[in-house]
Design an enzyme around this catalytic site. Structure first.
Site, short mmCIF file in Angstrom:
data_model
loop_
_atom_site.label_atom_id
_atom_site.label_comp_id
_atom_site.label_asym_id
_atom_site.label_seq_id
_atom_site.Cartn_x
_atom_site.Cartn_y
_atom_site.Cartn_z
N HIS A 68 2.13 3.46 -9.22
CA HIS A 68 2.05 2.06 -9.41
C HIS A 68 3.06 1.53 -10.20
O HIS A 68 3.55 0.30 -10.08
CB HIS A 68 0.52 1.59 -10.34
CG HIS A 68 -0.58 2.02 -9.46
ND1 HIS A 68 -0.94 1.76 -8.09
CD2 HIS A 68 -1.62 2.89 -9.54
CE1 HIS A 68 -1.92 2.51 -7.60
NE2 HIS A 68 -2.62 2.75 -8.55
N LEU B 59 11.06 -20.38 -5.10
CA LEU B 59 10.06 -19.42 -4.28
C LEU B 59 8.68 -19.52 -5.11
O LEU B 59 8.66 -19.50 -6.27
CB LEU B 59 10.60 -17.94 -4.44
CG LEU B 59 9.73 -16.95 -3.96
CD1 LEU B 59 9.41 -16.81 -2.28
CD2 LEU B 59 10.17 -15.55 -4.65
N ASP C 265 0.79 -1.14 -0.04
CA ASP C 265 -0.01 -0.08 -0.12
C ASP C 265 0.95 1.44 -0.07
O ASP C 265 2.00 1.17 0.45
CB ASP C 265 -0.92 -0.07 1.20
CG ASP C 265 -2.07 1.13 1.09
OD1 ASP C 265 -2.31 1.35 -0.12
OD2 ASP C 265 -2.88 1.06 2.17
C1 IPE Z 1 -5.49 -2.82 0.08
O1 IPE Z 1 -4.98 -1.71 -0.45
C2 IPE Z 1 -5.35 -3.57 -1.44
C3 IPE Z 1 -4.07 -3.82 -2.17
C4 IPE Z 1 -2.97 -3.18 -1.66
C5 IPE Z 1 -4.23 -4.23 -3.40
P1 IPE Z 1 -5.97 -0.57 -0.51
O2 IPE Z 1 -5.19 0.94 -0.40
O3 IPE Z 1 -7.02 -0.67 -1.45
O4 IPE Z 1 -6.80 -0.54 0.92
P2 IPE Z 1 -7.93 0.27 1.87
O5 IPE Z 1 -9.31 0.17 1.01
O6 IPE Z 1 -7.34 1.72 1.89
O7 IPE Z 1 -8.08 -0.22 2.88
C1 IPE Z 2 -1.61 0.07 -3.34
O1 IPE Z 2 -1.57 1.42 -3.39
C2 IPE Z 2 -1.92 -0.31 -4.85
C3 IPE Z 2 -3.23 -0.79 -4.99
C4 IPE Z 2 -4.33 -0.60 -4.17
C5 IPE Z 2 -3.32 -1.48 -6.33
P1 IPE Z 2 -2.66 2.70 -3.36
O2 IPE Z 2 -3.09 2.84 -4.63
O3 IPE Z 2 -3.67 2.16 -2.67
O4 IPE Z 2 -2.16 3.82 -2.61
P2 IPE Z 2 -2.23 4.77 -1.42
O5 IPE Z 2 -3.04 4.15 -0.45
O6 IPE Z 2 -3.76 5.64 -2.61
O7 IPE Z 2 -1.37 5.60 -1.33
MG MG Z 3 -4.15 2.31 -0.47
#
Ligand code: IPE
Ligand code: IPE
Ligand code: MG
Length: 264
Positions: A43, A137, A26
């Site tokens: 990303h 792995l 995240d």
């Molecule tokens: C959780 O991240 C899912 C992934 C990393 C794929 P999110 O950024 O979507 O989670 P929430 O919704 O903030 O909890």
């Molecule tokens: C996690 O990073 C990646 C996915 C959920 C695909 P986020 O896109 O949730 O990044 P933040 O939480 O907005 O910083």
């Molecule tokens: Mg996120």
């Protein structure tokens, strides 16, 4: 193929290096925002952090790495971001599989894949087949995955497996139907990006995992950050319900565990 019990009824063996590390990657969006870049840039940098983490797992001797790439709730994001993430998934699969294969990495994808377009589904299948013989792995990507979806699909499949049987189901009956029945439960769960929640990731399998939360944003999750998580793991005492004195290697006399499985 080995099937793991995925059950709280037996105590797994543990070691200094976690066998299975599961990560919620995240913070990509916030990483980009800090730099005044579009979220997509975050990303893209996130993919680089995946490469680095796979390498770190290979070097440290982790056997299973599971990465949450797209949750069943992420469809709620703006259309452009969802379709960009799908394109990125396709591109990464095309570009990285050969390298994974060369390094002895087996790729598996878990989640409700029927929702993905046919090109992506075919590519996932081809990538899994190509790396199927690798054992160094096991890299699992959770895509359109949700912990509740996993438990429900497992319960549904378990129930039809023996329609005569009712009311006598045990934890170990369900385990083979869970999406990750091929892996031991995660020893170490890591979430980057500062949030302290599970976000519907592996709900059943995280029952006794060590949880580690870090402020580091996913694109910046490098070997130093990874080793900090491993070090924190090494300092935990994994008791699985027992007392400290009962653990293997404990000096106290007369406090040995019965070693008996717990009745379901
Ligand atoms: C959780 O991240 C899912 C992934 C990393 C794929 P999110 O950024 O979507 O989670 P929430 O919704 O903030 O909890
Ligand atoms: C996690 O990073 C990646 C996915 C959920 C695909 P986020 O896109 O949730 O990044 P933040 O939480 O907005 O910083
Ligand atoms: Mg996120």
């Amino acid at each position: 193929m080995t099937r793991f019990a995925s059950s709280t009824r037996s105590v797994p063996t543990t070691s200094a290096v976690p066998r299975h590390v599961a990560i919620i990657m995240d913070g990509n969006g916030r990483w980009a925002k800090k730099r005044m870049l579009p979220r997509v840039a975050g990303h893209h940098r996130g993919v680089e952090a995946v490469r680095v983490t796979v390498r770190n797992c290979l070097e440290r001797g982790v056997e299973y790495l599971t990465l949450f790439a797209f949750s069943s709730e992420n469809w709620r994001r703006p259309n452009e971001e969802v379709s960009m993430l799908m394109q990125l998934f396709v591109r990464v699969l095309k570009e990285e599989v050969r390298k994974l294969d060369r390094n002895g990495v087996r790729l598996r994808v878990i989640g409700d894949l029927a929702r993905f377009d046919p090109e992506l589904q075919a590519l996932i299948q081809a990538s899994e087949q190509r790396t199927a013989a690798n054992t160094r792995l096991i890299l699992t990507i959770a895509a359109n995955y949700g912990g509740r979806w996993d438990i429900l699909q497992a319960v549904n499949r378990m129930l039809v497996s023996d329609p005569e049987k009712s009311g006598e189901w045990k934890e170990c009956d369900l385990a083979p139907y869970l999406a990750m029945s091929y892996a031991p439960e995660p020893d170490l769960f890591i979430r980057t990006g500062g949030e302290q929640r599970i976000s519907n990731f592996l709900l059943w399998q995280l029952a006794y995992s060590e949880l580690y939360f870090t402020e580091v944003l996913w694109p910046e999750f490098d070997v130093i950050a990874f080793d900090a998580a491993l070090l924190s793991y090494q300092q935990r005492e994994r008791r699985f319900g027992r007392t400290s004195e009962q653990l293997p290697g404990a000096s106290t006399v007369g406090a040995a565990s019965t070693g008996l499985p717990i009745d379901a």
